[in-house]
Design an enzyme around this catalytic site. Structure first.
Site, PDB file in Angstrom:
ATOM      1  N   ALA A 187     120.467  76.899  37.680  1.00 42.67           N
ATOM      2  CA  ALA A 187     119.567  76.599  38.560  1.00 42.67           C
ATOM      3  C   ALA A 187     119.513  77.586  39.586  1.00 42.67           C
ATOM      4  O   ALA A 187     120.046  78.741  39.672  1.00 42.67           O
ATOM      5  CB  ALA A 187     120.439  75.391  39.208  1.00 42.67           C
ATOM      6  N   HIS A 188     118.641  77.268  40.608  1.00 40.61           N
ATOM      7  CA  HIS A 188     118.354  78.209  41.731  1.00 40.61           C
ATOM      8  C   HIS A 188     119.641  78.831  42.367  1.00 40.61           C
ATOM      9  O   HIS A 188     120.514  77.953  42.778  1.00 40.61           O
ATOM     10  CB  HIS A 188     117.330  77.966  42.682  1.00 40.61           C
ATOM     11  CG  HIS A 188     117.895  76.621  43.393  1.00 40.61           C
ATOM     12  ND1 HIS A 188     117.597  75.342  42.870  1.00 40.61           N
ATOM     13  CD2 HIS A 188     118.470  76.599  44.715  1.00 40.61           C
ATOM     14  CE1 HIS A 188     118.257  74.645  43.873  1.00 40.61           C
ATOM     15  NE2 HIS A 188     118.734  75.113  44.941  1.00 40.61           N
ATOM     16  N   ASN A 189     119.477  80.269  42.660  1.00 42.76           N
ATOM     17  CA  ASN A 189     120.472  80.934  43.718  1.00 42.76           C
ATOM     18  C   ASN A 189     122.054  80.802  43.177  1.00 42.76           C
ATOM     19  O   ASN A 189     122.860  80.971  43.911  1.00 42.76           O
ATOM     20  CB  ASN A 189     120.834  80.176  45.031  1.00 42.76           C
ATOM     21  CG  ASN A 189     119.501  80.409  45.764  1.00 42.76           C
ATOM     22  OD1 ASN A 189     118.602  79.613  45.891  1.00 42.76           O
ATOM     23  ND2 ASN A 189     119.282  81.652  46.502  1.00 42.76           N
TER      24      ASN A 189
END
Length: 343
Positions: free
Chosen positions: A236-238
């Protein structure tokens, strides 16, 4: 291809026991190897069976010796056998050049010996390094940067501004740089959160087939050097995945989490959002990690706990019906004693 045992020993940096002129034309599994084949025996099981092997030569550990067989002694037999496989079965590649059916945007910069297959789409201002191969039907969006010696297999999407390092392999069907799953609710509808960051994949990473790696909200989702992912992994993001970590099939890493170096996230394990997993950690299959895991830990279960404690709990679980029955029996006896006491 035919090689003498002496030539193979030079490739794997091993020591020959037996006939150095023996000709080998194929690498084969231990059970199937014939007189013109080479195989390996790295464990006690196969070393104990080596006299029965029909192989023309066997790669073995340094300390092992069997005078009746042609051997190559090495420190790590399996690693040496991989080198032999690469020698006898070199990977096929695309022919150099750009297909006439590829669509190339404006301002694209190429290195040397680039191979771009039919139906590839490359956006504007893309930078492509030396000896890059992009297989059919892949999409490289605007302002992507790709290093040297990269292989991008069919139906891969690398979206806007993402960065791919050197010697990276991206297997078929993966998506690099899709939007993260981020929404904010006003009580009535879910408002999409824009994701303005990128995905950065460092050198010597291999991304399996069907992976999805989301771009950061801001900054970058970062896959560090040497990471290897199996098929069907979601990041997922980051997220940051540390150097030389392994992510096994169907592993899921939640947003803004950090995985340390040399860790293993096993199949179908899930790491929650905003969780830190340390270095040299093993997360067992189907585990759910919801809090920080210190360096060197082995964890299992959902929610994940120390593996030794989880094993003890699993040992108790099938006994619960019996324990429940015994507790009811004890409760009845105590009630009986209380009744008799009142009398």
């Amino acid at each position: 291809m035919e090689l003498s045992l002496a030539e193979i020993a030079e490739i794997v940096e091993g020591k020959i026991v037996g006939d150095s002129k023996k000709i080998i034309n194929m690498a084969a599994p231990f059970e199937d190897a014939k007189d013109n084949h080479i195989t390996f025996a790295g464990t006690a099981r196969f070393l104990n069976q080596i006299k029965e092997s029909n192989a023309g030569a066997v790669i073995v550990p340094y300390e092992f010796n069997e005078p009746s067989k042609n051997l190559i002694q090495v420190e790590q037999p399996f690693i040496a056998f991989i080198k032999v496989l690469d020698t006898f079965h070199p990977p096929s590649g695309l022919s150099c050049g750009i297909s006439s059916s590829a669509h190339i945007g404006e301002g694209v910069k190429y290195g040397k010996d680039v191979s771009i297959a039919p139906n590839v789409v490359i956006g504007d201002n893309v930078v492509i390094g030396d000896r890059v191969s992009i297989y059919p039907c892949s999409y490289i969006a605007d302002s992507v940067a790709i290093g040297d010696d990269v292989k991008i297999y069919s139906n891969v999407s690398v979206l806007e501004r993402c960065k791919i390092g050197n010697r990276v392999i991206i297997q078929a069907g993966s998506v690099i740089g899709s939007d993260g799953f981020g929404y904010s609710s006003d009580g009535k509808i879910h408002h999409k959160i824009p994701h303005m960051g990128i995905v950065q994949i460092d050198d010597d990473v291999e991304i399996g087939a069907g992976n999805t790696i989301d771009r950061a909200t801001f900054g970058k989702t970062w896959i560090c050097r040497g990471v290897k992912t199996d098929n069907l992994v979601h990041i997922a993001h980051n997220v940051t995945v540390g150097e030389d970590t392994l992510l096994i099939a169907q592993a899921v890493i939640g947003g803004s989490s950090s995985i340390g170096k040399h860790s293993i996230i096993a199949g179908q394990a899930a790491i929650g959002d905003h969780v830190t997993v340390g270095n040299n950690v093993i997360v067992a299959p189907k585990s759910g990690v919801v809090k920080t895991v210190p360096d060197g830990e082995v964890v299992s279960g959902a929610p994940a706990i120390q593996h030794k404690l989880w094993l003890r709990a699993q040992n108790i679980f099938p006994k619960l019906p019996e324990i429940r029955s015994r507790l009811f029996d004890i409760e009845k006896r105590l009630n009986h004693l209380e009744i008799n006491k009142d009398k």
